[in-house]
Structures are given as structure tokens and as C-alpha cells.
Motif scaffolding. Structure first.
Motif, short mmCIF file in Angstrom:
data_model
loop_
_atom_site.label_atom_id
_atom_site.label_comp_id
_atom_site.label_asym_id
_atom_site.label_seq_id
_atom_site.Cartn_x
_atom_site.Cartn_y
_atom_site.Cartn_z
N LEU A 1 0.82 -1.21 0.00
CA LEU A 1 0.00 0.00 0.00
C LEU A 1 0.86 1.26 0.00
CD1 LEU A 1 -2.78 1.36 0.21
CD2 LEU A 1 -2.62 1.12 2.70
N SER A 2 1.82 1.32 0.91
CA SER A 2 2.64 2.54 1.03
C SER A 2 3.53 2.73 -0.19
CB SER A 2 3.48 2.50 2.30
OG SER A 2 4.32 1.35 2.32
N ALA A 3 4.15 1.67 -0.67
CA ALA A 3 5.04 1.78 -1.83
C ALA A 3 4.27 2.15 -3.09
CB ALA A 3 5.79 0.47 -2.05
N THR A 4 3.06 1.62 -3.24
CA THR A 4 2.26 1.93 -4.43
C THR A 4 1.82 3.39 -4.42
OG1 THR A 4 1.47 -0.36 -4.53
CG2 THR A 4 0.23 1.28 -5.76
N SER B 1 11.23 -1.79 15.71
CA SER B 1 9.84 -2.19 15.89
C SER B 1 9.28 -2.63 14.55
CB SER B 1 9.03 -1.03 16.46
OG SER B 1 8.94 0.02 15.51
N PRO B 2 8.04 -3.11 14.51
CA PRO B 2 7.44 -3.42 13.20
C PRO B 2 7.41 -2.23 12.25
CG PRO B 2 6.15 -4.42 14.97
CD PRO B 2 7.18 -3.56 15.63
N ILE B 3 7.34 -1.02 12.80
CA ILE B 3 7.34 0.17 11.94
C ILE B 3 8.68 0.29 11.23
CG2 ILE B 3 7.25 2.70 11.96
CD1 ILE B 3 5.30 2.54 14.26
N THR B 4 9.77 -0.05 11.91
CA THR B 4 11.10 -0.03 11.28
C THR B 4 11.15 -0.97 10.09
OG1 THR B 4 11.92 0.18 13.57
CG2 THR B 4 13.56 -0.03 11.81
N LEU B 5 10.61 -2.16 10.29
CA LEU B 5 10.60 -3.15 9.22
C LEU B 5 9.73 -2.68 8.06
CD1 LEU B 5 12.03 -5.85 8.96
CD2 LEU B 5 9.95 -6.97 9.76
N TRP B 6 8.61 -2.08 8.37
CA TRP B 6 7.71 -1.55 7.34
C TRP B 6 8.40 -0.48 6.50
CZ3 TRP B 6 3.27 2.32 8.69
CH2 TRP B 6 2.60 2.69 7.51
N ILE B 7 9.05 0.47 7.17
CA ILE B 7 9.74 1.55 6.45
C ILE B 7 10.89 0.99 5.61
CG2 ILE B 7 11.14 3.64 6.73
CD1 ILE B 7 9.49 4.26 9.24
N GLY B 8 11.66 0.07 6.21
CA GLY B 8 12.80 -0.51 5.48
C GLY B 8 12.36 -1.25 4.23
N HIS B 9 11.32 -2.05 4.34
CA HIS B 9 10.81 -2.78 3.18
C HIS B 9 10.23 -1.83 2.13
CE1 HIS B 9 10.36 -7.11 4.94
NE2 HIS B 9 11.51 -6.55 5.26
N THR B 10 9.58 -0.77 2.59
CA THR B 10 9.00 0.18 1.65
C THR B 10 10.08 0.85 0.81
OG1 THR B 10 7.12 0.62 3.13
CG2 THR B 10 7.58 2.26 1.42
N VAL B 11 11.20 1.17 1.44
CA VAL B 11 12.29 1.84 0.73
C VAL B 11 12.82 0.97 -0.41
CG1 VAL B 11 14.66 2.68 0.94
CG2 VAL B 11 12.97 3.32 2.65
N ILE B 12 13.02 -0.32 -0.16
CA ILE B 12 13.59 -1.18 -1.20
C ILE B 12 12.54 -1.57 -2.24
CG2 ILE B 12 15.37 -2.06 0.33
CD1 ILE B 12 13.76 -4.65 0.56
N ALA B 13 11.25 -1.40 -1.92
CA ALA B 13 10.19 -1.73 -2.88
C ALA B 13 9.83 -0.53 -3.77
CB ALA B 13 8.95 -2.22 -2.15
N LEU B 14 10.11 0.67 -3.30
CA LEU B 14 9.73 1.88 -4.05
C LEU B 14 10.26 1.92 -5.48
CD1 LEU B 14 9.88 4.94 -1.60
CD2 LEU B 14 7.97 4.23 -3.04
N PRO B 15 11.53 1.59 -5.73
CA PRO B 15 12.04 1.71 -7.10
C PRO B 15 11.24 0.92 -8.12
CG PRO B 15 13.84 1.35 -5.56
CD PRO B 15 12.58 1.15 -4.79
N TYR B 16 10.68 -0.20 -7.72
CA TYR B 16 9.94 -1.03 -8.67
C TYR B 16 8.62 -0.36 -9.06
CZ TYR B 16 13.35 -4.54 -7.34
OH TYR B 16 14.52 -5.20 -7.12
N VAL B 17 7.97 0.26 -8.09
CA VAL B 17 6.73 0.98 -8.40
C VAL B 17 7.02 2.19 -9.27
CG1 VAL B 17 4.69 2.11 -7.42
CG2 VAL B 17 5.73 0.18 -6.22
N VAL B 18 8.05 2.94 -8.91
CA VAL B 18 8.41 4.12 -9.69
C VAL B 18 8.77 3.73 -11.12
CG1 VAL B 18 10.08 6.01 -9.92
CG2 VAL B 18 9.17 5.42 -7.66
#
Length: 267
Positions: free
Chosen positions: A79-82, A134-151
């Protein structure tokens, strides 16, 4: 006049394609084969046929808890990366942001940065700035590496979109928000769907970041698989891997039904 491709070259190309397909598919066949083996250890070819390892996985609190954690994080990341990646791609395509070329390189930079380096840096930064992970750290970290694919996928779709559709909507009296919601975003759907697919799979399968950014009691499915392989390897890890393969296939089928694989692959 275009010359015909020599027969030996054609044969070589066919052999190359077949070998590539075998190299890609052979590990999957081995994993699925091991998952239905009656053997107590990981071995191929399988001995006997049994679904007991699937039953063990589906009855294991550790696997189910890890799968639930991975699924929750993957959905949040998707959701966040998209949303962020789609908005960034639209802005970059319109060149409405200052230093668009620099920002485009910035958004794609996680593709070339080794994941382990980013994981160590993220862990050190988060611990110094905010305290324990925390889980938020994991969420942010995963979002960063997923962003390039959406872009990347969204930019690819926008590059082939009709620029005159938005101009026609503006001429007909549509406001900026209306043009964005009813003209631009619908054109981005194939790219957003492709990016969301990649974001979900990357987050669900990510192990390095999950190893560094997890805390006690927060275990994702890839980390659980690695732990099982390290301390007590058995065919249950092959059963989990087969389920993950099946999940990917189901997602591809859903995208095919909704958008068509030809449009999805064109991004």
C-alpha cells in the motif's frame, strides 16, 4: 534486404532458451519434490509421497505466526510503496519537481545499494534516533527497497501514455484533481499493478532486512525458514517454499484476470 538467420544460429538460440528455462525451473521442481517426500531429511529425488510436511507447516504455531507477520508487513508495504511510488512517478513524469533527474536517480538508488549495507545503516540510524527497532522499522525498510519497482513500472507506463488525453480533459473543464483521478491515474493502473506485485513479493520474501530490523518475538517467514535450515533442517522448509511459490502463481493469475498478462508484462 534482411538476411535470413542461419540455421546453426537458430538452433543455438533454441538450445540456449531451453537451457535457461531448465536452469530457472529445475530448482523449483526440486523444492516441490522434496516437499512431498516421506524422508525425514532434505533429499532429492524424493522417497515416497506424502503431504505430512504441509500438515506440519499448517499446524505449526511458529510458521503460522511468521507467515501472518510477513503478510501484514507485505500488505502495508504494498500500500505505502504503491501510493508513494505512484505519486513520485507522476510528478517525475510531469517534471513538476525541482531537480527531477536527481530525484529520479534517488528513487531508483535502492536497486544498486547492497541490501545488507542498507540494513546495517538503517539499524544504526534507527537505534540512534528512535531507540529499539519495531514493526514500523521493518515496514519503512521494506517500503524503501520496494519503491524503485513501483516508480520504474509506473514511469514506463506513463512514457507510453497519450499526453493529449489530459489536455482534452482540461479543455472540457476538468480541474487538476479531476484530471489526476480520472485521466492520469487510470492510465497508470498497469504500472501500479506491476509495481504492487513486485512490492508485495519483495517484502514477503525479504530476509536480510528482516534479520537486522527484527526484535524478539517479531519473526518473518523467510527468517523462520533460515532458522529452521540452520538448526533442524527437514522437508518442512521445502513445503513452506512450495506454498510461497503457489502464492506467487496465484497473484500472477489474479493479475492476468484483472489486467491481462500482456499489459502487465509490457511494463
Amino acid at each position: 534486404m534482411v538476411r535470413a538467420v542461419p540455421t546453426p544460429l537458430r538452433i543455438l538460440a533454441v538450445v540456449f532458451v531451453i537451457l535457461t528455462g531448465l536452469i530457472l525451473l529445475a530448482p523449483l521442481v526440486v523444492v516441490v519434490g522434496v516437499s512431498v517426500s516421506e524422508n525425514q531429511f532434505i533429499a532429492f529425488p524424493p522417497q515416497g509421497f506424502s503431504f505430512k510436511w504441509y500438515e506440519k507447516v499448517l499446524a505449526s504455531p511458529e510458521y503460522l505466526s511468521a507467515a501472518a507477520t510477513s503478510l501484514q508487513i507485505a500488505l502495508l508495504v504494498t500500500l505505502s510503496a504503491t501510493v508513494i511510488g505512484g505519486a513520485a512517478a507522476i510528478a517525475l513524469h510531469r517534471r513538476q519537481l525541482p531537480f527531477s533527474d536527481v530525484l529520479a536517480t534517488f528513487f531508483l538508488s535502492p536497486l544498486v545499494l547492497p541490501t545488507i549495507i542498507y540494513a546495517i545503516g538503517m539499524l544504526m540510524f534507527w537505534s540512534a534516533a528512535f531507540g529499539p527497532v519495531s514493526p514500523i522499522t521493518l515496514w519503512i525498510g521494506h517500503t524503501v527497497i520496494a519503491l524503485p519497482y513501483v516508480v520504474r513500472t509506473t514511469l514506463a507506463v506513463l512514457a507510453e501514455s497519450d499526453p493529449f488525453l489530459e489536455e482534452a480533459a482540461r479543455t472540457m473543464g476538468a480541474g487538476r484533481l479531476q484530471r489526476l483521478l480520472f485521466v492520469v491515474v487510470p492510465q497508470c493502473v498497469p504500472g501500479l499493478a506491476a509495481g504492487a506485485f513486485f512490492a508485495f513479493n519483495i517484502s514477503f520474501d525479504e530476509a536480510v532486512l528482516s534479520l537486522f530490523l527484527r526484535k524478539p518475538g517479531l519473526t518473518t517467514l523467510p527468517v523462520q525458514i533460515y532458522g529452521q535450515l540452520e538448526f533442524s533442517p527437514d522437508p518442512s522448509v521445502a513445503a513452506v517454499s512450495s506454498i510461497m511459490i503457489a502464492l506467487t502463481i496465484v497473484l500472477i493469475v489474479i493479475i492476468d484476470r484483472m489486467l491481462g498478462l500482456s499489459r502487465f508484462a509490457s511494463t
